[in-house]
Design a protein around this motif. Structure first.
Motif, PDB file in Angstrom:
ATOM      1  N   LYS A  25     -42.382 -13.330  12.828  1.00 49.68           N
ATOM      2  CA  LYS A  25     -41.646 -12.138  12.373  1.00 49.68           C
ATOM      3  C   LYS A  25     -40.181 -12.167  12.788  1.00 49.68           C
ATOM      4  O   LYS A  25     -39.651 -11.224  13.341  1.00 49.68           O
ATOM      5  CB  LYS A  25     -42.325 -10.871  12.881  1.00 49.68           C
ATOM      6  CG  LYS A  25     -43.743 -10.722  12.377  1.00 49.68           C
ATOM      7  CD  LYS A  25     -44.399  -9.479  12.911  1.00 49.68           C
ATOM      8  CE  LYS A  25     -45.848  -9.453  12.453  1.00 49.68           C
ATOM      9  NZ  LYS A  25     -46.594  -8.392  13.097  1.00 49.68           N
ATOM     10  N   LEU A  26     -39.502 -13.250  12.478  1.00 49.80           N
ATOM     11  CA  LEU A  26     -38.108 -13.447  12.851  1.00 49.80           C
ATOM     12  C   LEU A  26     -37.190 -12.851  11.795  1.00 49.80           C
ATOM     13  O   LEU A  26     -37.357 -13.094  10.603  1.00 49.80           O
ATOM     14  CB  LEU A  26     -37.825 -14.946  12.998  1.00 49.80           C
ATOM     15  CG  LEU A  26     -36.394 -15.393  13.214  1.00 49.80           C
ATOM     16  CD1 LEU A  26     -35.818 -14.792  14.494  1.00 49.80           C
ATOM     17  CD2 LEU A  26     -36.335 -16.907  13.258  1.00 49.80           C
ATOM     18  N   MET A  27     -36.207 -12.044  12.256  1.00 50.65           N
ATOM     19  CA  MET A  27     -35.204 -11.517  11.332  1.00 50.65           C
ATOM     20  C   MET A  27     -33.872 -11.331  12.041  1.00 50.65           C
ATOM     21  O   MET A  27     -33.820 -11.027  13.225  1.00 50.65           O
ATOM     22  CB  MET A  27     -35.667 -10.214  10.696  1.00 50.65           C
ATOM     23  CG  MET A  27     -35.833  -9.065  11.653  1.00 50.65           C
ATOM     24  SD  MET A  27     -36.301  -7.536  10.832  1.00 50.65           S
ATOM     25  CE  MET A  27     -34.714  -6.925  10.378  1.00 50.65           C
ATOM     26  N   GLY A  38     -33.236 -18.288   5.296  1.00 52.61           N
ATOM     27  CA  GLY A  38     -33.731 -19.670   5.295  1.00 52.61           C
ATOM     28  C   GLY A  38     -34.040 -20.158   6.700  1.00 52.61           C
ATOM     29  O   GLY A  38     -35.092 -20.758   6.940  1.00 52.61           O
ATOM     30  N   LEU A  39     -33.133 -19.888   7.641  1.00 48.71           N
ATOM     31  CA  LEU A  39     -33.358 -20.274   9.034  1.00 48.71           C
ATOM     32  C   LEU A  39     -34.621 -19.609   9.567  1.00 48.71           C
ATOM     33  O   LEU A  39     -35.444 -20.259  10.221  1.00 48.71           O
ATOM     34  CB  LEU A  39     -32.151 -19.892   9.893  1.00 48.71           C
ATOM     35  CG  LEU A  39     -32.276 -20.132  11.391  1.00 48.71           C
ATOM     36  CD1 LEU A  39     -32.492 -21.607  11.692  1.00 48.71           C
ATOM     37  CD2 LEU A  39     -31.048 -19.597  12.107  1.00 48.71           C
ATOM     38  N   SER A  66     -23.293 -20.300  17.343  1.00 54.66           N
ATOM     39  CA  SER A  66     -23.654 -20.081  15.937  1.00 54.66           C
ATOM     40  C   SER A  66     -24.885 -19.192  15.925  1.00 54.66           C
ATOM     41  O   SER A  66     -25.474 -18.918  16.979  1.00 54.66           O
ATOM     42  CB  SER A  66     -23.979 -21.417  15.265  1.00 54.66           C
ATOM     43  OG  SER A  66     -25.137 -21.988  15.877  1.00 54.66           O
ATOM     44  N   CYS A  67     -25.300 -18.768  14.760  1.00 55.24           N
ATOM     45  CA  CYS A  67     -26.530 -17.975  14.685  1.00 55.24           C
ATOM     46  C   CYS A  67     -27.742 -18.784  15.170  1.00 55.24           C
ATOM     47  O   CYS A  67     -28.554 -18.250  15.927  1.00 55.24           O
ATOM     48  CB  CYS A  67     -26.731 -17.420  13.281  1.00 55.24           C
ATOM     49  SG  CYS A  67     -25.527 -16.123  12.878  1.00 55.24           S
ATOM     50  N   PRO A  68     -27.872 -20.066  14.791  1.00 61.60           N
ATOM     51  CA  PRO A  68     -28.981 -20.842  15.355  1.00 61.60           C
ATOM     52  C   PRO A  68     -28.897 -20.965  16.875  1.00 61.60           C
ATOM     53  O   PRO A  68     -29.907 -20.833  17.575  1.00 61.60           O
ATOM     54  CB  PRO A  68     -28.844 -22.207  14.678  1.00 61.60           C
ATOM     55  CG  PRO A  68     -28.150 -21.924  13.395  1.00 61.60           C
ATOM     56  CD  PRO A  68     -27.199 -20.807  13.714  1.00 61.60           C
ATOM     57  N   ASP A  69     -27.702 -21.186  17.411  1.00 65.43           N
ATOM     58  CA  ASP A  69     -27.524 -21.273  18.860  1.00 65.43           C
ATOM     59  C   ASP A  69     -27.874 -19.935  19.517  1.00 65.43           C
ATOM     60  O   ASP A  69     -28.532 -19.906  20.561  1.00 65.43           O
ATOM     61  CB  ASP A  69     -26.087 -21.675  19.190  1.00 65.43           C
ATOM     62  CG  ASP A  69     -25.849 -21.822  20.683  1.00 65.43           C
ATOM     63  OD1 ASP A  69     -26.548 -22.651  21.312  1.00 65.43           O
ATOM     64  OD2 ASP A  69     -24.970 -21.117  21.216  1.00 65.43           O
ATOM     65  N   GLN A  70     -27.463 -18.834  18.905  1.00 60.20           N
ATOM     66  CA  GLN A  70     -27.796 -17.515  19.445  1.00 60.20           C
ATOM     67  C   GLN A  70     -29.310 -17.290  19.435  1.00 60.20           C
ATOM     68  O   GLN A  70     -29.855 -16.677  20.345  1.00 60.20           O
ATOM     69  CB  GLN A  70     -27.077 -16.408  18.667  1.00 60.20           C
ATOM     70  CG  GLN A  70     -25.595 -16.340  18.963  1.00 60.20           C
ATOM     71  CD  GLN A  70     -25.313 -15.907  20.380  1.00 60.20           C
ATOM     72  OE1 GLN A  70     -25.650 -14.795  20.782  1.00 60.20           O
ATOM     73  NE2 GLN A  70     -24.699 -16.788  21.160  1.00 60.20           N
TER      74      GLN A  70
END
Length: 83
Positions: A25-27, A38-39, A66-70
């Motif tokens: 449940k990632l958002m 997509g990520l 970045s958002c992925p790093d965060q």
């Protein structure tokens, strides 16, 4: 649901749940909707530690994060809080 306030990126926060050490449940709230959707779909179902290892240190436009790093930081924060 665990909520993490992001720093240095377009998204404002990340919400997720962990079940059996897997991300569910990632958002993301705010940010680039298509990329972050997509990520989210790619990361959902991954082992927490695998997700951290894949995403940690990714940079966006020289911001140092970045958002992925965060997301990796959010997952690390979750692990620390649940220890």
């Amino acid at each position: 649901m665990y909520t993490y306030k992001t720093k240095g990126v377009c998204s404002r926060e990340i919400k997720f749940e962990i079940e059996d050490n897997k991300v569910t449940k990632l958002m993301f709230v705010g940010g680039c909707d298509g990329n972050l959707t997509g990520l989210s779909r790619l990361v959902e179902g991954l082992d927490v530690n695998d997700a951290i290892n894949k995403l940690k240190g990714i940079d966006c436009g020289g911001r140092g994060t970045s958002c992925p790093d965060q997301l990796s930081k959010a997952l690390e924060s979750y692990i620390e809080a649940s220890s």
